[in-house]
Design a protein around this motif. Structure first.
Motif, PDB file in Angstrom:
ATOM      1  N   ASP A  77       3.004   7.734  10.369  1.00  0.00           N
ATOM      2  CA  ASP A  77       2.577   9.198   9.774  1.00  0.00           C
ATOM      3  C   ASP A  77       1.758   8.719   9.477  1.00  0.00           C
ATOM      4  O   ASP A  77       0.801   9.840   8.857  1.00  0.00           O
ATOM      5  CB  ASP A  77       3.813   9.396   8.893  1.00  0.00           C
ATOM      6  N   GLY A  78       1.187   7.155   9.484  1.00  0.00           N
ATOM      7  CA  GLY A  78      -0.212   7.179   8.918  1.00  0.00           C
ATOM      8  C   GLY A  78      -0.578   7.291   7.581  1.00  0.00           C
ATOM      9  O   GLY A  78      -1.421   7.436   6.653  1.00  0.00           O
ATOM     10  N   VAL A  79       0.841   7.243   6.463  1.00  0.00           N
ATOM     11  CA  VAL A  79       1.108   6.567   5.430  1.00  0.00           C
ATOM     12  C   VAL A  79       0.521   4.884   4.618  1.00  0.00           C
ATOM     13  O   VAL A  79      -0.375   4.730   3.987  1.00  0.00           O
ATOM     14  CB  VAL A  79       2.050   6.990   4.837  1.00  0.00           C
ATOM     15  N   ALA A  80       0.327   4.346   5.747  1.00  0.00           N
ATOM     16  CA  ALA A  80      -0.271   2.734   5.797  1.00  0.00           C
ATOM     17  C   ALA A  80      -1.742   2.808   5.620  1.00  0.00           C
ATOM     18  O   ALA A  80      -2.876   2.605   7.238  1.00  0.00           O
ATOM     19  CB  ALA A  80       0.208   1.606   6.138  1.00  0.00           C
ATOM     20  N   ASN A  81      -2.895   3.967   5.291  1.00  0.00           N
ATOM     21  CA  ASN A  81      -3.695   3.852   5.783  1.00  0.00           C
ATOM     22  C   ASN A  81      -5.284   3.484   5.493  1.00  0.00           C
ATOM     23  O   ASN A  81      -5.813   3.557   5.641  1.00  0.00           O
ATOM     24  CB  ASN A  81      -4.196   5.369   5.332  1.00  0.00           C
ATOM     25  N   ASN A  82      -4.879   1.686   4.681  1.00  0.00           N
ATOM     26  CA  ASN A  82      -5.705   1.174   4.780  1.00  0.00           C
ATOM     27  C   ASN A  82      -5.611  -0.292   4.976  1.00  0.00           C
ATOM     28  O   ASN A  82      -4.208  -0.471   5.006  1.00  0.00           O
ATOM     29  CB  ASN A  82      -6.876   1.303   3.198  1.00  0.00           C
TER      30      ASN A  82
END
Length: 491
Positions: free
Chosen positions: A285-290
Motif C-alpha cells: 500500500d506504500g506505507v513504507a514510503n522511504n
C-alpha cells in the motif's frame, strides 16, 4: 503343585483309591460274613456224616453218664478213637491234672493254651465249644466212680472261614462288585469336583476378565495365589491387562498431545503470520514510503519468518524424536573445546540483549565425551532460550559450568532470573508445559524446547534435571557419558 502334577495325581488316585476302598469293603463284608456264619460253616457237613456223628455223640454222652470209668480203659479208648479219627478228630483224656490218653500228633503240654479257654466255664453237664487258631475244641467233664474228675477234649480241624457256602458265594461277589463301582463313582465325583474348582473356575475367571477387557474395562484385575500353570496364566493375563491399560493411557496422552500440538501450532503461527501479512500489505500500500521505513518493515518480516522457521524446525525435531526416527551421529569430543565454541557462538546474540553469558570449567582430565555435536548444541540453545524468558533483573546473567565425575561430564546452565515455583518444577520437561500460563510473545514459545532437550539427553544415555529458587534463579543440569562408559546400541 503344577497342573501336570495335578493331572497325574488325579490319575493315580483314581486307580488306587477305588481299589483300596473296594478291598477294605470286601474285607469288612468278609469279617461280618465270618462272624455271622461261623457256626453254620463248622456244622456244614454231609448228611450221612451228621447222622454218624449224632449217633457217636449220643453213645459218647451215654458212656460219660453211665460208664465214665470206660475212659480209663485203653481198649475202649482205642476203639472209640477209631470212630473219632473217621470224623477227622483227635481225643485227649485228662484225669485230674494228668493226661492219660492223647491221640493227637502233638504233645499234650503244647495244647494247654487251647485248653485254658475252658478253665472258667461250666463243663460239668454239657459240651462247651471253643475256636482256637488251628482247631475247634469241644470239652466235657468226666466224673469217675472213685470220686475223681477228669475231662475229655475233642479236637477238630478248623474249616476255612473264608470259604462261603456255594449258594452264598455269588451274592458275596455281587456285593464286592457293587462296592467297587460305588467307590469308583465316589472317587470320580470327588476328583471331578476338585479339578473343576482348580481348573474350570479359574479359567472362567479369566474368561470373565477377557470379556471385561473386550468391553473396554481395563480396571478389572485378577489374581491367583498358586504358583502353577494357572498362576502363570493369571500373571501373564494381568501383565497384558496392565500393558493394555498403560497403552490406552499413553494413547490418550498422545491424543491430548496431538490436540495440544495443533492448538499451539495454530496459536504460535497466527501472530507472526498476521504480522508478516500486515507489514507486507503496508509495503504494497506504500506505507513504507522511504528507505528507512522499508528496511524496518522488511527486517520485521524477516525476524518473524526466522521465528516461524525455528518453530517449524522444533516441531519437526519433536516429531522425529517422538517416533524414534531421529538419527544420531555419535562421536568423541573434547567437551571443554566444544562448550567454548558453543558459548562463543551464543554470546553474540545474547550480548545484543544485554545478557552476560560465561563459561566455567572444572573438567581437568583428557577423557573424551561421546555425543552428537548437532543435537547437543540444540540442547544448550533450548535451555538458554528458556532461561532468557525468566531473566527479570537489571543485570542478566547466564552461566555454563562444566564438572567431571567418574563416568562422564556434568553440565549446569544457571541463570539469575525469577526462578520457577516449586510446585511446577516436576513438569517443566513435559510436552507443551509453560511456567507462565499467559501466552504472549514475551513469555511464550512452543512449549517443547525442554522436552526436546530431555529426549536428546536421554538418547545420549544421560540424565537431565532442574533446581530452582524463586527470586534467585534456576539451574538445569544434564550429564554426558565418557566414551569408555558409553554403551553402543546395535539395534
Amino acid at each position: 503343585m503344577s497342573l501336570k502334577q495335578k493331572i497325574w495325581a488325579s490319575y493315580i488316585v483314581m486307580i488306587i483309591v477305588p481299589f483300596f476302598l473296594a478291598v477294605l469293603s470286601a474285607r469288612l463284608i468278609l469279617i461280618n460274613y465270618e462272624q455271622g456264619h461261623q457256626l453254620q460253616i463248622i456244622e456244614a457237613v454231609q448228611d450221612e456224616k451228621i447222622r454218624e456223628y449224632t449217633d457217636f455223640a449220643e453213645e459218647l454222652e451215654s458212656t460219660l453218664v453211665n460208664h465214665p470209668d470206660y475212659f480209663k480203659d485203653k481198649l475202649y479208648l482205642e476203639r472209640i478213637n477209631n470212630k473219632i479219627t473217621s470224623f477227622g478228630m483227635g481225643m485227649l483224656i485228662q484225669d485230674n491234672d494228668q493226661f492219660t490218653y492223647n491221640s493227637l500228633p502233638v504233645k499234650a503240654e503244647k495244647l494247654k493254651p487251647y485248653l485254658s479257654k475252658f478253665l472258667e466255664q461250666d463243663i460239668s453237664k454239657r459240651w462247651v465249644t471253643a475256636i482256637a487258631k488251628e482247631y475247634i475244641v469241644r470239652c466235657r467233664a468226666i466224673s469217675f466212680s472213685d470220686g475223681t474228675t477228669g475231662r475229655i477234649y475233642l479236637f477238630m480241624s478248623k474249616i476255612a472261614p473264608w470259604d462261603p457256602p456255594p449258594g452264598q458265594f455269588n451274592e458275596y461277589v455281587k456285593w464286592v462288585f457293587i462296592i467297587f463301582i460305588i467307590c469308583i463313582l465316589v472317587t470320580n465325583s470327588f476328583l471331578t469336583y476338585h479339578m473343576s474348582k482348580s481348573l474350570i473356575d479359574p479359567l472362567n475367571s479369566v474368561k470373565k476378565a477377557a470379556m471385561e477387557i473386550q468391553r473396554g474395562n481395563l480396571d478389572y484385575p485378577i489374581s491367583y495365589p498358586a504358583k502353577n500353570e494357572i498362576g502363570e496364566l493369571y500373571r501373564t493375563f494381568e501383565e497384558m491387562r496392565l500393558k493394555l491399560k498403560q497403552s490406552q493411557a499413553l494413547n490418550t496422552q498422545y491424543e491430548n498431545s496431538r490436540k495440544q500440538l495443533i492448538f499451539n501450532i495454530s496459536h504460535d503461527l497466527k501472530t507472526p503470520l498476521t504480522t508478516i501479512k500486515g507489514y507486507a500489505q503496508g509495503i504494497i500500500d506504500g506505507v513504507a514510503n522511504n528507505p528507512a521505513k522499508m528496511e524496518k518493515y522488511l527486517r520485521t518480516i524477516l525476524n518473524y519468518a526466522v521465528e516461524m522457521e525455528r518453530l517449524t524446525n522444533d516441531l519437526v525435531l519433536f516429531s522425529e524424536l517422538d517416533i524414534k526416527q531421529l538419527p544420531f551421529d555419535f562421536e568423541t569430543i573434547e567437551i571443554n573445546k566444544y562448550l567454548e565454541d558453543a558459548i562463543e557462538e551464543l554470546n553474540f546474540s545474547l550480548s545484543e540483549n544485554s545478557i552476560d553469558l560465561s563459561f566455567v570449567s572444572h573438567y581437568e582430565s583428557q577423557d573424551l565425551i561421546m555425543a552428537d555435536r548437532q543435537r547437543l548444541v540444540r540442547v544448550i540453545h533450548n535451555i538458554i532460550e528458556n532461561a532468557q524468558k525468566h531473566l527479570n533483573k537489571e543485570h542478566k546473567e547466564i552461566q555454563v559450568i562444566l564438572k567431571e565425575d567418574n563416568s562422564g561430564a556434568l553440565i549446569e546452565i544457571k541463570d539469575n532470573g525469577c526462578g520457577i515455583p516449586e510446585d511446577k518444577l516436576s513438569f517443566i520437561f513435559d510436552r507443551f508445559f509453560r511456567v507462565d500460563s499467559a501466552r504472549n510473545r514475551t513469555t511464550g514459545g512452543s512449549g517443547i524446547g525442554l522436552s526436546i532437550a530431555k529426549e536428546i539427553i536421554e538418547a545420549h544415555q544421560g540424565r537431565i534435571w532442574v533446581k530452582s529458587t524463586e527470586g534467585l534463579g534456576t539451574s538445569i543440569f544434564f550429564t554426558l557419558k565418557k566414551s569408555k562408559y558409553f554403551i553402543v546400541n546395535l539395534n
